[in-house]
Motif scaffolding. Structure first.
Motif, PDB file in Angstrom:
ATOM      1  N   HIS A 113       1.064  -1.087   0.021  1.00 60.87           N
ATOM      2  CA  HIS A 113      -0.188  -0.052  -0.139  1.00 60.87           C
ATOM      3  C   HIS A 113       0.886   1.322   0.078  1.00 60.87           C
ATOM      4  N   ARG A 114       0.295   2.216  -0.796  1.00 60.28           N
ATOM      5  CA  ARG A 114       1.300   3.728  -0.730  1.00 60.28           C
ATOM      6  C   ARG A 114       0.102   4.505  -0.351  1.00 60.28           C
ATOM      7  N   PRO A 115      -0.556   4.581   0.786  1.00 61.08           N
ATOM      8  CA  PRO A 115      -1.484   5.696   1.416  1.00 61.08           C
ATOM      9  C   PRO A 115      -1.124   6.832   1.178  1.00 61.08           C
ATOM     10  N   HIS A 116      -2.000   7.906   0.691  1.00 55.97           N
ATOM     11  CA  HIS A 116      -1.612   9.271   0.425  1.00 55.97           C
ATOM     12  C   HIS A 116      -2.442  10.100   1.656  1.00 55.97           C
ATOM     13  N   ALA A 117      -1.798  11.078   2.178  1.00 56.17           N
ATOM     14  CA  ALA A 117      -2.549  11.612   3.313  1.00 56.17           C
ATOM     15  C   ALA A 117      -3.650  12.388   3.033  1.00 56.17           C
ATOM     16  N   THR A 118      -3.688  13.039   1.915  1.00 54.20           N
ATOM     17  CA  THR A 118      -5.095  13.584   1.279  1.00 54.20           C
ATOM     18  C   THR A 118      -6.203  12.577   1.097  1.00 54.20           C
ATOM     19  N   ASP A 119      -6.073  11.331   0.920  1.00 46.34           N
ATOM     20  CA  ASP A 119      -7.119  10.444   0.897  1.00 46.34           C
ATOM     21  C   ASP A 119      -7.644   9.975   2.249  1.00 46.34           C
ATOM     22  N   HIS A 120      -7.078  10.473   3.359  1.00 46.45           N
ATOM     23  CA  HIS A 120      -7.341   9.908   4.713  1.00 46.45           C
ATOM     24  C   HIS A 120      -7.688  10.978   5.559  1.00 46.45           C
ATOM     25  N   ILE A 121      -8.131  12.230   5.038  1.00 49.18           N
ATOM     26  CA  ILE A 121      -8.405  13.205   6.051  1.00 49.18           C
ATOM     27  C   ILE A 121      -9.526  12.990   6.876  1.00 49.18           C
ATOM     28  N   ALA A 122     -10.688  12.066   6.180  1.00 52.55           N
ATOM     29  CA  ALA A 122     -11.748  11.887   7.156  1.00 52.55           C
ATOM     30  C   ALA A 122     -11.471  10.892   8.449  1.00 52.55           C
ATOM     31  N   GLY A 123     -10.381  10.009   8.070  1.00 50.42           N
ATOM     32  CA  GLY A 123      -9.871   9.029   9.147  1.00 50.42           C
ATOM     33  C   GLY A 123      -9.278   9.910  10.274  1.00 50.42           C
ATOM     34  N   MET A 124      -8.584  11.144   9.825  1.00 50.45           N
ATOM     35  CA  MET A 124      -7.764  11.704  11.017  1.00 50.45           C
ATOM     36  C   MET A 124      -8.839  12.737  11.560  1.00 50.45           C
ATOM     37  N   VAL A 125      -9.945  13.130  10.912  1.00 48.86           N
ATOM     38  CA  VAL A 125     -10.566  13.831  11.826  1.00 48.86           C
ATOM     39  C   VAL A 125     -11.447  13.070  12.758  1.00 48.86           C
ATOM     40  N   GLU A 126     -11.763  11.823  12.336  1.00 52.13           N
ATOM     41  CA  GLU A 126     -12.332  10.817  13.281  1.00 52.13           C
ATOM     42  C   GLU A 126     -11.365  10.619  14.442  1.00 52.13           C
ATOM     43  N   ILE A 127     -10.123  10.555  14.299  1.00 49.83           N
ATOM     44  CA  ILE A 127      -9.243  10.057  15.484  1.00 49.83           C
ATOM     45  C   ILE A 127      -9.097  11.203  16.158  1.00 49.83           C
ATOM     46  N   ILE A 128      -9.045  12.466  15.725  1.00 47.54           N
ATOM     47  CA  ILE A 128      -9.132  13.807  16.690  1.00 47.54           C
ATOM     48  C   ILE A 128     -10.245  13.975  17.261  1.00 47.54           C
ATOM     49  N   THR A 130     -12.362  11.433  18.558  1.00 46.59           N
ATOM     50  CA  THR A 130     -12.051  10.568  19.613  1.00 46.59           C
ATOM     51  C   THR A 130     -11.288  11.101  20.709  1.00 46.59           C
ATOM     52  N   LEU A 131     -10.062  11.567  20.365  1.00 49.51           N
ATOM     53  CA  LEU A 131      -9.187  12.268  21.213  1.00 49.51           C
ATOM     54  C   LEU A 131      -9.836  13.391  22.093  1.00 49.51           C
ATOM     55  N   VAL A 132     -10.236  14.248  21.334  1.00 50.09           N
ATOM     56  CA  VAL A 132     -11.136  15.388  22.241  1.00 50.09           C
ATOM     57  C   VAL A 132     -12.039  14.948  23.239  1.00 50.09           C
ATOM     58  N   ASP A 133     -13.082  13.665  22.815  1.00 51.92           N
ATOM     59  CA  ASP A 133     -14.185  13.247  23.618  1.00 51.92           C
ATOM     60  C   ASP A 133     -13.445  12.640  24.674  1.00 51.92           C
ATOM     61  N   LYS A 134     -12.345  12.228  24.484  1.00 47.82           N
ATOM     62  CA  LYS A 134     -11.797  11.442  25.632  1.00 47.82           C
ATOM     63  C   LYS A 134     -10.689  12.147  26.527  1.00 47.82           C
ATOM     64  N   GLY A 135     -10.674  13.514  26.236  1.00 49.46           N
ATOM     65  CA  GLY A 135     -10.128  14.313  27.145  1.00 49.46           C
ATOM     66  C   GLY A 135      -8.482  14.696  26.799  1.00 49.46           C
ATOM     67  N   HIS A 136      -8.092  14.122  25.773  1.00 43.56           N
ATOM     68  CA  HIS A 136      -6.539  13.968  25.336  1.00 43.56           C
ATOM     69  C   HIS A 136      -6.267  15.110  24.482  1.00 43.56           C
ATOM     70  N   ALA A 137      -7.343  15.747  23.973  1.00 45.62           N
ATOM     71  CA  ALA A 137      -7.102  17.061  22.980  1.00 45.62           C
ATOM     72  C   ALA A 137      -7.963  18.082  23.348  1.00 45.62           C
ATOM     73  N   TYR A 138      -7.686  19.047  22.775  1.00 41.07           N
ATOM     74  CA  TYR A 138      -8.550  20.493  22.919  1.00 41.07           C
ATOM     75  C   TYR A 138      -8.568  21.361  21.991  1.00 41.07           C
ATOM     76  N   ALA A 139      -9.627  22.176  21.672  1.00 40.27           N
ATOM     77  CA  ALA A 139      -9.443  23.129  20.486  1.00 40.27           C
ATOM     78  C   ALA A 139      -8.771  24.434  20.973  1.00 40.27           C
ATOM     79  N   GLY A 140      -8.074  24.866  20.229  1.00 32.51           N
ATOM     80  CA  GLY A 140      -7.668  26.384  20.655  1.00 32.51           C
ATOM     81  C   GLY A 140      -7.799  27.258  19.315  1.00 32.51           C
ATOM     82  N   HIS A 251      -7.251   4.617  20.659  1.00 25.88           N
ATOM     83  CA  HIS A 251      -7.850   3.038  20.625  1.00 25.88           C
ATOM     84  C   HIS A 251      -7.527   2.356  21.724  1.00 25.88           C
ATOM     85  N   GLY A 252      -6.918   2.573  22.814  1.00 23.81           N
ATOM     86  CA  GLY A 252      -6.673   2.193  24.091  1.00 23.81           C
ATOM     87  C   GLY A 252      -5.685   0.842  24.030  1.00 23.81           C
ATOM     88  N   LYS A 253      -4.935   0.753  22.857  1.00 24.53           N
ATOM     89  CA  LYS A 253      -4.276  -0.502  22.546  1.00 24.53           C
ATOM     90  C   LYS A 253      -2.736  -0.098  22.034  1.00 24.53           C
TER      91      LYS A 253
END
Length: 457
Positions: A113-128, A130-140, A251-253
């Protein structure tokens, strides 16, 4: 034979055993495509290509899944496109094509696989999210940041002290940090930035931070926990440290079970830098040297150790490969036996990719082949080719290797034929003159019972 790899996370060499032998997973951080790759950039793909080959040999080619990403959104890419007055996609497509061609010339097998960052923006937003919801990240005001103190064992990969982590962190967002070590997950769009570098998100238009890209791409193509994550020594902190933080808190793992890192490459004992003018591009080196010669030079040192890349090293690498190919050329008329990879070569590579030892084993095989009786040639040839395949070497036809640049091959063939004709006519003065002329041009004529051949020396 067990594969043992040095795990940066445990700081020791460990026996490698995949989670699932039917699907062995490996991720190696790839290039940011805005310019040509220098020879130091080639060390990870070449070193871990050997690991890819070794894993395929052990578990089967269909059971190893290898991903190496393409970063096609980044501040440097935006700047390069602006300087060139060209769309970002044109810049990234051009330099990705050049990168893949150059690595292919070095014998690097295309990853699964040669994944391209621009093809995975939605996945990045999803992880972010999750991190906000779990208290590991915050909006500034400048985007979203990961809050480093929220992870109790942050720093476990690099082993850096708190002060060192703050001092060494890449400053991506200056204002609004809760902690100096906090790092960007999402960067708010700045005035004047092109629309092609902006994406919608719950936190406004912007683009992902560098670290979150690999977390999302690795998860998408390989899963939440992968067997091996690799890259250059310079990526341990902050890039890989931050990947661990993002992925494990979301992900807790564990993100990866083994972390591998290759050492730095210097040029004539000096660090490569634009200020010193000693940055050597792969694209340019390939105009002077065969790709296998560059690959051999990169494999001549253990991947975890520093490597001083010099003209002398390249010359030695070419000379050694010439000797290997001459041995194969001597045996060209016999069929190779399917003997498998010699035990010594396999043992060397299973010992944390000890390529210097593996090359020494291959050199001993070539020496033995040059002394062997013709009855032993099929076995010797099979062993050399099997060892070469595992190392990504000896992939060229021996006659073609001996001829080198084929642009003037026909003219040389004609002159060699003229010499043969002169000898038949007993015009030894003409035959000797042709031989001397060719020798002065670096061409050696080799006379044998089956005729005369030539090679570059």
């Amino acid at each position: 034979m067990d594969i043992r790899l040095y795990n940066t996370l445990s700081r020791e060499k460990q026996a490698f055993s995949p989670q699932n032998p039917q699907r062995v997973t490996m991720y190696v951080c790839g290039p940011t495509v805005y310019s040509y790759a220098h020879i130091g950039n080639a060390r990870p793909p070449v070193a871990f290509d050997v690991l890819f080959r070794l894993l395929r040999a052990k578990y089967g080619a269909d059971h190893v899944v290898y991903a190496a990403n393409i970063t096609d959104v980044d501040d440097k890419i935006i700047a390069a496109a602006a300087d060139a007055g060209r769309p970002i996609a044109e810049i990234t497509e051009q330099f990705e094509r050049i990168y893949r061609d150059d690595m292919g010339a070095l014998g690097v097998i295309e990853p699964t696989h040669r994944p391209h960052a621009t093809d995975h923006i939605a996945g990045m937003v999803e992880i972010i999210g999750t991190l906000v919801d779990k208290g590991h990240a915050y909006a500034g005001k400048d985007g979203v940041l990961f809050h480093v103190p929220s992870m109790a064992d942050y720093g476990k990969l690099s082993g850096r002290s708190r002060d060192d982590m703050v001092a060494g962190a890449r400053v991506e967002v200056d204002a609004g940090k809760r902690d100096p070590a906090d790092f960007a997950l999402w960067k708010a769009a700045k005035p004047g930035e092109p629309a092609e570098a902006r994406w919608d998100s719950p936190w406004g238009e912007g683009r992902p931070g560098w670290h979150i890209e690999c977390s999302a791409m690795a998860k998408a193509v390989l899963g939440e926990t992968i067997d091996i994550h690799a890259g250059g020594l310079d990526l341990i902190f902050p890039h890989h440290e931050n990947e661990i933080a993002q992925s494990e808190c979301a992900h807790g793992k564990p993100m990866a079970r083994f972390w591998l890192h290759n050492g730095f490459l210097s040029m004539d004992s000096e660090k490569m830098s634009k200020s010193l003018g000693n940055v050597k591009l792969v694209h340019d080196l390939l105009k002077e040297w065969d790709g296998e010669t560059l690959r051999f030079a990169l494999l001549s040192g253990h991947y975890r150790q520093p490597l001083d890349f010099t003209a002398s090293l390249l010359g030695q690498s070419k000379t050694t490969l010439d000797r290997f190919y001459n041995a194969l050329r001597r045996m060209k008329d016999v069929a190779a036996e399917d003997t498998g990879v010699p035990d010594g070569v396999m043992a060397a590579l299973c010992d944390d990719l000890n390529t210097p030892d593996a090359l020494a084993q291959l050199s001993a095989l070539a020496t033995e082949a040059n002394k062997a009786e013709t009855a032993d040639w099929p076995r010797m040839k099979g062993q050399m080719l099997a060892a070469g395949e595992l190392l990504g070497l000896l992939q060229v036809d021996p006659d073609a290797w001996a001829r080198g640049d084929a642009s003037d091959a026909q003219a040389i063939d004609d002159r060699v034929a003229a010499r043969v004709a002169a000898r038949k006519a007993k015009d030894f003065a003409a035959a000797d003159r042709i031989r001397k002329e060719l020798a002065a041009e670096g061409i050696e004529i080799m006379d044998g019972p089956d005729g005369s051949t030539w090679r570059r020396i």
